[in-house]
Design a protein around this motif. Structure first.
Motif, PDB file in Angstrom:
ATOM      1  N   ILE A  54       8.358   2.758  -3.379  1.00 44.71           N
ATOM      2  CA  ILE A  54       7.628   2.547  -1.996  1.00 44.71           C
ATOM      3  C   ILE A  54       7.802   0.868  -1.676  1.00 44.71           C
ATOM      4  N   ASN A  55       8.722   0.228  -2.179  1.00 46.07           N
ATOM      5  CA  ASN A  55       9.269  -1.062  -1.709  1.00 46.07           C
ATOM      6  C   ASN A  55       7.931  -1.867  -2.110  1.00 46.07           C
ATOM      7  N   ALA A  56       7.508  -1.770  -3.267  1.00 43.41           N
ATOM      8  CA  ALA A  56       6.227  -2.850  -3.559  1.00 43.41           C
ATOM      9  C   ALA A  56       6.709  -3.889  -4.038  1.00 43.41           C
ATOM     10  N   LEU A  91      -1.947  -5.913  -2.347  1.00 45.49           N
ATOM     11  CA  LEU A  91      -2.915  -6.621  -1.114  1.00 45.49           C
ATOM     12  C   LEU A  91      -2.741  -8.099  -0.858  1.00 45.49           C
ATOM     13  N   ILE A  92      -1.681  -8.847  -1.771  1.00 45.92           N
ATOM     14  CA  ILE A  92      -2.055 -10.188  -1.449  1.00 45.92           C
ATOM     15  C   ILE A  92      -1.028 -10.419   0.122  1.00 45.92           C
ATOM     16  N   PRO A  93      -1.850 -11.325   0.929  1.00 45.61           N
ATOM     17  CA  PRO A  93      -1.093 -11.315   2.242  1.00 45.61           C
ATOM     18  C   PRO A  93       0.110 -12.301   2.385  1.00 45.61           C
ATOM     19  N   GLY A  94       0.964 -11.950   3.102  1.00 45.24           N
ATOM     20  CA  GLY A  94       2.135 -12.797   2.790  1.00 45.24           C
ATOM     21  C   GLY A  94       3.325 -12.139   2.249  1.00 45.24           C
ATOM     22  N   THR A 139       3.702  -5.975   2.027  1.00 42.64           N
ATOM     23  CA  THR A 139       3.721  -4.850   1.585  1.00 42.64           C
ATOM     24  C   THR A 139       3.009  -4.032   2.676  1.00 42.64           C
ATOM     25  N   PRO A 140       3.849  -2.814   3.038  1.00 44.62           N
ATOM     26  CA  PRO A 140       3.342  -2.014   4.108  1.00 44.62           C
ATOM     27  C   PRO A 140       1.994  -1.470   3.795  1.00 44.62           C
ATOM     28  N   ALA A 163      -0.249   3.481  -3.513  1.00 51.05           N
ATOM     29  CA  ALA A 163      -0.187   2.784  -4.816  1.00 51.05           C
ATOM     30  C   ALA A 163      -1.568   3.059  -5.487  1.00 51.05           C
ATOM     31  N   ALA A 164      -2.405   3.072  -4.553  1.00 52.18           N
ATOM     32  CA  ALA A 164      -3.975   3.342  -5.038  1.00 52.18           C
ATOM     33  C   ALA A 164      -4.051   4.868  -5.150  1.00 52.18           C
TER      34      ALA A 164
END
Length: 358
Positions: free
Chosen positions: A237-239, A272-275, A278-279, A286-287
Motif C-alpha cells: 500500500i506504499n505506507a 496519519l502524520i501529515p507531511g 500517505t494516501p 491499513a486500519a
C-alpha cells in the motif's frame, strides 16, 4: 505465657528483624541481576522444546543445543544486517519529514489552520487567549536551560542504551548456559524433593516447563507472523517506513493481551502524520487490515499456535498481566501469563484432587 528472660527474647527479635531487613535490602540491590537470571531462564525454557525436538531426531544434547543457539544467533544477525540499514535510512527520512513539518512557515500554517478551525467550531474554548498564553510562555523560556536539559537527556538516553546492550549480552550468555544445562539443573532441583513425592513432582514440573516453553515459542511465532505480514502489506500500500513499522508490529506482538492492538494503533497513527504523503485510501486500508488481522489472530492463528500451552481464562490473563507489569514492568507482563498457567496446573493437578479425596 511466662517469659523467663525478656532481654534474650528482645535481642533475638531484634536480630530477626535485622536479618529480615538485610535480606530485603540484598534482594533490592540484586534486583537487576535477578532480573537477568529470570529473563535467561524464561528464554531457555522457550528454547527447550526446539532442543528436545532435535534430540528426538537423533542429535546428542550438546549438538542440539549448539544448532539451536547458532540458529537463533543467525536469525537475529540476519535481521540486524538486513533490517537495521533500512530502519536507519527510514528513520533518517522520518526525521527529515518531521523537520520539514516543524519549519516555521509550515508549522505556522498548520497552527493557523487548526486555530481557525477550533475558533469556528468551538468558540467557547477561547482559543485565541489560550494560544497567546502559550506563545508568551515560549518567549519566557531560557534557551540555555533548555539546551542543558536536552543534553542531559541525551546523555541519560545513551547511558540507558549502553546499559541495555550490556544487559542483553549478559542475558544471552546466561541463556546459552541455562539451555545447555537444563537437564542437570532440573535433576538438581528434583533431588531436593523427598523420594516418595519425587515422581509426582517431576511430572508436574515437566508439565509446567513444557507449558512455559510452548508459550514462549508461540508468542515469538505470533510476532514473526505479524511482522512479516505487516512488512508485505505496508509495502504493497506504499505506507511510510514499512520496515520500521514491521519491526514495531513484531515487538509489540510479543506483549500478551494488548500488544497487537497497541502496535496496530501506532502503525495507523504513524500513517496519519501529515507531511508523510500517505494516501487516504492507504490509511483506511491499513486500519481495515489490522482490524481484520486482530480478529484472525485472536480466533484462528493464536489458538492453533498456543494449543500445546495451558489455556488461561481471559480474566486471569488480564489480572496476571496487570500484576506482572506492576511488579516487573514489561518483563513482568511477558512472564505473567506462563506463571499464571503454572499456578493453574498446580491448582488442577494438586489442589482439586486433594479436595475431592476428602
Amino acid at each position: 505465657m511466662k517469659i523467663h528472660n525478656p532481654f534474650r527474647v528482645a535481642l533475638l527479635a531484634t536480630l530477626g528483624v535485622g536479618v529480615g531487613l538485610l535480606l530485603i535490602g540484598s534482594v533490592q540491590n540484586l534486583s537487576t541481576i535477578l532480573l537477568y537470571v529470570g529473563t535467561a531462564l524464561f528464554l531457555s525454557l522457550g528454547l527447550d522444546p526446539v532442543v528436545s525436538f532435535l534430540e528426538r531426531r537423533g542429535l546428542p544434547r550438546w549438538a542440539a543445543v549448539l544448532v539451536t543457539i547458532l540458529a537463533v544467533l543467525g536469525v537475529f544477525a540476519g535481521i540486524i544486517f538486513m533490517v537495521v540499514p533500512i530502519i536507519v535510512s527510514q528513520i533518517a527520512q522520518l526525521i527529515s519529514q518531521v523537520e520539514q513539518l516543524l519549519q516555521p512557515g509550515r508549522w505556522n500554517e498548520i497552527v493557523t489552520q487548526v486555530q481557525q478551525w477550533v475558533s469556528d467550531s468551538l468558540p467557547w474554548l477561547k482559543i485565541d487567549d489560550v494560544w497567546a498564553g502559550i506563545q508568551h510562555w515560549f518567549t519566557t523560556l531560557d534557551v540555555g536551560s533548555i539546551s542543558t536539559v536536552i543534553g542531559n537527556s541525551l546523555l541519560t538516553g545513551a547511558g540507558a542504551v549502553a546499559a541495555g546492550l550490556g544487559g542483553a549480552f549478559i542475558v544471552l550468555i546466561l541463556t546459552i548456559y541455562f539451555t545447555a544445562s537444563t537437564p542437570s539443573l532440573k535433576s538438581a532441583v528434583y533431588q531436593l524433593v523427598p523420594a516418595s513425592k519425587r515422581a509426582r513432582f517431576i511430572e508436574l514440573a515437566e508439565k509446567i516447563t513444557d507449558s512455559v516453553g510452548y508459550y514462549v515459542m508461540g508468542q515469538v511465532s505470533l510476532g514473526v507472523i505479524n511482522g512479516v505480514l505487516s512488512a508485505i502489506f505496508l509495502t504493497i500500500i506504499n505506507a511510510p517506513f514499512p520496515a520500521v513499522l514491521a519491526v514495531i508490529a513484531f515487538f509489540f506482538s510479543l506483549i500478551p493481551l494488548v500488544g497487537t492492538l497497541t502496535g496496530s494503533t501506532i502503525i495507523v497513527l504513524t500513517c496519519l502524520i501529515p507531511g508523510l504523503g500517505t494516501p487516504g485510501w492507504a490509511i483506511i486500508a491499513a486500519a481495515i487490515y489490522y482490524l481484520v488481522y486482530m480478529q484472525i489472530e485472536a480466533y484462528v492463528i493464536s489458538p492453533r499456535i498456543m494449543n500445546r500451552a495451558v489455556s488461561v481464562p481471559g480474566s486471569v490473563v488480564v489480572i496476571s498481566a496487570l500484576a506482572g507489569g506492576a511488579l516487573l514492568n514489561l518483563l513482568g507482563a511477558l512472564i505473567a501469563i506462563p506463571v499464571a498457567a503454572s499456578i493453574l496446573i498446580i491448582y488442577r493437578e494438586v489442589i482439586i484432587p486433594r479436595q475431592n479425596e476428602r
